[in-house]
Design a protein around this motif. Structure first.
Motif, mmCIF file in Angstrom:
data_model
loop_
_atom_site.group_PDB
_atom_site.id
_atom_site.type_symbol
_atom_site.label_atom_id
_atom_site.label_comp_id
_atom_site.label_asym_id
_atom_site.label_seq_id
_atom_site.Cartn_x
_atom_site.Cartn_y
_atom_site.Cartn_z
ATOM 1 N N GLN A 1 0.645 -1.198 -0.191
ATOM 2 C CA GLN A 1 -0.245 -0.414 0.462
ATOM 3 C C GLN A 1 0.939 1.531 -0.064
ATOM 4 O OE1 GLN A 1 -3.087 -1.734 3.115
ATOM 5 N NE2 GLN A 1 -3.669 -0.443 2.006
ATOM 6 N N GLN A 2 1.845 1.027 0.902
ATOM 7 C CA GLN A 2 2.864 2.083 1.113
ATOM 8 C C GLN A 2 3.459 2.601 -0.647
ATOM 9 O OE1 GLN A 2 5.736 2.819 3.851
ATOM 10 N NE2 GLN A 2 4.488 1.020 5.183
ATOM 11 N N LEU A 3 3.802 1.404 -1.880
ATOM 12 C CA LEU A 3 4.839 1.113 -2.653
ATOM 13 C C LEU A 3 3.567 2.217 -3.753
ATOM 14 C CD1 LEU A 3 7.261 1.210 -3.588
ATOM 15 C CD2 LEU A 3 6.496 0.215 -1.507
ATOM 16 N N MET A 4 2.257 2.114 -3.445
ATOM 17 C CA MET A 4 1.305 2.649 -4.515
ATOM 18 C C MET A 4 1.117 4.240 -4.406
ATOM 19 S SD MET A 4 -0.752 0.545 -7.054
ATOM 20 C CE MET A 4 -0.307 1.983 -7.769
ATOM 21 N N GLU A 5 0.988 3.837 -3.017
ATOM 22 C CA GLU A 5 1.130 5.496 -2.249
ATOM 23 C C GLU A 5 2.675 6.694 -3.393
ATOM 24 O OE1 GLU A 5 0.875 7.036 1.352
ATOM 25 O OE2 GLU A 5 -1.499 5.488 1.745
ATOM 26 N N VAL A 6 3.164 5.976 -3.256
ATOM 27 C CA VAL A 6 4.736 6.087 -3.545
ATOM 28 C C VAL A 6 4.251 6.229 -5.423
ATOM 29 C CG1 VAL A 6 6.868 5.558 -4.576
ATOM 30 C CG2 VAL A 6 5.605 5.380 -1.706
ATOM 31 N N LEU A 7 3.958 5.170 -5.921
ATOM 32 C CA LEU A 7 3.501 5.577 -7.682
ATOM 33 C C LEU A 7 2.867 6.361 -8.527
ATOM 34 C CD1 LEU A 7 3.944 1.705 -8.017
ATOM 35 C CD2 LEU A 7 5.916 3.149 -8.997
ATOM 36 N N PHE A 8 1.791 5.893 -6.818
ATOM 37 C CA PHE A 8 0.855 7.531 -7.710
ATOM 38 C C PHE A 8 1.440 8.990 -7.677
ATOM 39 C CE2 PHE A 8 -3.316 4.542 -5.478
ATOM 40 C CZ PHE A 8 -3.564 4.306 -7.315
ATOM 41 N N SER A 9 1.686 9.173 -6.180
ATOM 42 C CA SER A 9 2.754 10.127 -6.156
ATOM 43 C C SER A 9 3.852 10.214 -7.806
ATOM 44 C CB SER A 9 3.364 10.018 -5.410
ATOM 45 O OG SER A 9 2.638 10.537 -4.035
ATOM 46 N N LEU A 10 3.943 10.011 -7.487
ATOM 47 C CA LEU A 10 5.174 9.573 -8.930
ATOM 48 C C LEU A 10 4.266 9.890 -10.335
ATOM 49 C CD1 LEU A 10 7.839 6.818 -7.919
ATOM 50 C CD2 LEU A 10 8.110 9.864 -7.859
ATOM 51 N N THR A 11 3.403 10.053 -10.707
ATOM 52 C CA THR A 11 3.047 9.814 -12.152
ATOM 53 C C THR A 11 2.291 11.463 -11.996
ATOM 54 O OG1 THR A 11 0.400 9.906 -10.618
ATOM 55 C CG2 THR A 11 1.285 8.011 -12.060
ATOM 56 N N HIS A 12 2.368 12.304 -10.623
ATOM 57 C CA HIS A 12 2.167 13.433 -10.770
ATOM 58 C C HIS A 12 3.394 14.757 -10.676
ATOM 59 C CE1 HIS A 12 0.432 17.498 -9.979
ATOM 60 N NE2 HIS A 12 1.288 17.696 -9.491
ATOM 61 N N LEU A 13 4.326 13.799 -10.276
ATOM 62 C CA LEU A 13 5.699 14.785 -9.560
ATOM 63 C C LEU A 13 6.052 14.181 -11.465
ATOM 64 C CD1 LEU A 13 6.395 13.092 -6.172
ATOM 65 C CD2 LEU A 13 6.399 15.728 -7.489
ATOM 66 N N ILE A 14 6.326 13.074 -11.732
ATOM 67 C CA ILE A 14 7.031 13.648 -13.261
ATOM 68 C C ILE A 14 6.432 14.529 -13.815
ATOM 69 C CG2 ILE A 14 7.221 11.585 -14.977
ATOM 70 C CD1 ILE A 14 7.594 9.656 -12.921
ATOM 71 N N ALA A 15 4.767 14.365 -14.611
ATOM 72 C CA ALA A 15 4.611 14.907 -15.004
ATOM 73 C C ALA A 15 4.025 16.938 -15.258
ATOM 74 C CB ALA A 15 2.879 14.875 -15.209
ATOM 75 N N GLY A 16 4.637 16.943 -13.373
ATOM 76 C CA GLY A 16 4.728 18.615 -13.554
ATOM 77 C C GLY A 16 3.477 19.595 -13.385
ATOM 78 N N ASP A 17 3.364 20.859 -13.100
ATOM 79 C CA ASP A 17 1.813 21.892 -12.858
ATOM 80 C C ASP A 17 1.043 21.344 -14.173
ATOM 81 O OD1 ASP A 17 3.263 22.176 -10.987
ATOM 82 O OD2 ASP A 17 4.036 24.075 -11.772
#
Length: 529
Positions: A388-404
């Motif tokens: 579950q923690q890694l799913m939170e990480v991957l969801f987070s990374l989808t935005h961090l890589i895409a940017g604003d």
């Protein structure tokens, strides 16, 4: 099954979600054989695919890594950190797989932007995805905390830099976060029976129900928003927080069901209130924040006084995953108030936590929440499951890589906006186009709608001749539409909540049509009388 007035009165004693559950059977067998439309729950009917596919790729790599050490049929072994980043990069095929492109970009982001050790981080990811170890540290995985912190900063803080000063406790969804917070506030003597707490209503029902339970028995001060103020909290209401007798302030921002974010004026007033009442504890639930352009959390305005709750469920279509997180500043009012408790309470708390730490007086409030979440004795096996923690990480990374200019977030906003606009167009009422409106929910005032279409006398007829849930029940019983009773959220009688999340877009015009059709039937009965 017909529901008489006595049954309606009994239903009104239930919470909003319980009333909604009672209506499901009525709606499925509705008198008109209409299509069943349940716009009660806030569960989104879309998902983020990128993070889920990345999860699957990481899991496949994790199994391959495990087979390097033991490979006996379906039994594999342990993973090894040395060289794991190189092996992962060799495993990926970015030229032919879009998911591997994302994971390759993620590695570059982790190294270049967050300056993480990639061997250590990939090992954490792999072991986390496999789930073959207890969560260590038990509060949150080391590098995962850094990534999730950056996501919260980029999506909720509106430019305020707090990621490096914030500690996290991932939880089993936002609801678990709420329960853990209330419980630890009580166990650590920060709230007591009879204490005054302020709540910005209308609000998600547990924030109204939990304080009234025998476990808490707190006095609620209602800082109400209304349709007349566009569901915005007023400066006059916020001024009440300056009273030192008010111990805590609970909010959902953007609100549920009002779907409005605090505007700049409200945030400034909260800052002023905390300056006058420096011991005020603020708990903000910001699950809908990403649906508002330029959203700013209260945590970024008064970070030392605020516990931030966030859930990945609504944006990423992940309610079944149960992914939430509690964020707290390293220097905070909760720790300070615990240190200032009277000696008897200090002694009792030292006894409570000395089973799991050598110096309980130094144990921070966030770690006390982790221990309390497992009744202290199971502190060593606490923490959100590592997958579950890694799913939170991957969801987070989808935005961090895409940017604003994140296209996924833009698409989610566009989807709920279209549904909201279609609903209001079908009802022939003016939508709220303010920037602060998340549009995830809509509150429809049946009495106001009745007056608009049929005049003030008909409105009075509805208000004085029927129980508050009568229209809601008949909408299910006759027309097959399930909505939520706003009263259960602290709204006024006649307010119905419509979720713009969980039905096909074309159904929202149909919901408006069914509401007006039923209103017309009430009007015919009114004319006959």
């Amino acid at each position: 099954m017909k529901i008489d007035k006595q049954a309606e009165k009994r239903l009104e004693t239930l919470g909003a979600f319980e009333i909604s559950n009672e209506m499901l059977g009525l709606a499925r067998k509705n008198e008109k054989s209409n299509i069943f439309l349940n716009a009660g729950r806030g569960n989104p009917n879309w998902i983020n695919t990128q993070a889920r596919l990345a999860f699957a790729r990481l899991l496949a790599f994790g199994v391959a890594e495990s087979q390097r050490t033991i490979a006996q049929g379906t039994m594999a072994g342990y993973t090894e950190q040395a060289g794991i980043r190189e092996r992962f990069e060799a495993f990926l095929d970015p030229e032919n797989d879009p998911t591997d492109v994302f994971l390759t970009r993620a590695l570059a982001y982790l190294k270049e932007t967050l300056a993480l050790d990639l061997d250590e981080t990939v090992k954490e990811f792999v072991d986390g995805i496999i789930g073959n170890n207890y969560p260590v540290p038990n509060r949150v995985l080391k590098n995962s905390e850094t990534i999730i912190n950056r996501y919260l900063q980029e999506t909720l803080y509106n430019g305020v830099q707090l990621a490096d000063q914030t500690q996290l406790f991932p939880t089993e969804g936002g609801t678990a976060a709420i329960v853990y917070i209330f419980n630890s506030l009580k166990e650590n003597k920060l709230i007591k029976a009879g204490d005054k707490i302020a709540i910005n209503t209308p609000i998600f029902t547990p924030y109204l129900q939990i304080p009234e339970l025998n476990d808490y028995e707190m006095v609620e001060i209602d800082l109400r928003s209304s349709e007349e103020t566009g569901w915005e909290i007023t400066p006059q209401a916020i001024d009440k927080l300056q009273d030192p007798e008010i111990k805590a302030f609970f909010i959902v921002n953007p609100s549920n069901p009002g779907s409005k974010a605090f505007d700049e004026k409200a945030l400034q007033e909260i800052s002023k209130a905390v300056a006058k009442n420096p011991d005020l504890m603020v708990i903000t639930d910001d699950v809908y924040g990403t649906f508002v352009d330029g959203f700013q959390t209260v945590y970024s305005v008064v970070p030392h006084n605020t516990l931030l709750v966030y859930s990945y469920s609504k944006l990423f279509g992940a309610t079944g995953w149960r992914l939430g997180v509690i964020a707290i500043h390293r220097e905070n009012v909760f720790d300070r108030l615990i240190k200032n408790l009277d000696p008897a309470d200090q002694k009792a708390l030292a006894k409570r936590y000395d089973l799991v730490v050598l110096e309980p007086e130094k144990m921070k409030f966030i770690d006390r929440m982790v221990a309390d979440s497992r009744s202290i004795g199971l502190y060593h096996t606490s923490g959100l499951s590592t997958p579950q923690q890694l799913m939170e990480v991957l969801f987070s990374l989808t935005h961090l890589i895409a940017g604003d200019q994140d296209p996924y977030i833009a698409s989610s906003k566009e989807l709920v906006n279209t549904r909201y606009e279609d609903l209001y167009a079908s009802l022939a009422i003016t939508p709220d186009e303010s920037r602060e409106n998340a549009k995830y929910y809509a509150i429809i005032d049946i009495y106001r709608l009745a007056e608009k279409h049929y005049g003030p006398d008909f409105r009075k007829y509805l208000e004085y001749n029927f129980e508050q849930v009568d229209f809601l029940l008949k909408l299910a019983e006759k027309n097959g539409v399930v909505l939520m009773d706003g009263v259960g959220f602290g709204a006024a009688a006649g307010d119905l909540r419509v979720s713009e999340a969980n039905l096909p877009t074309e159904d929202y015009r149909l919901i408006g049509k069914q509401i007006l059709e039923l209103l017309q039937e009430y009007h015919k009965d009114y004319q006959a009388e």
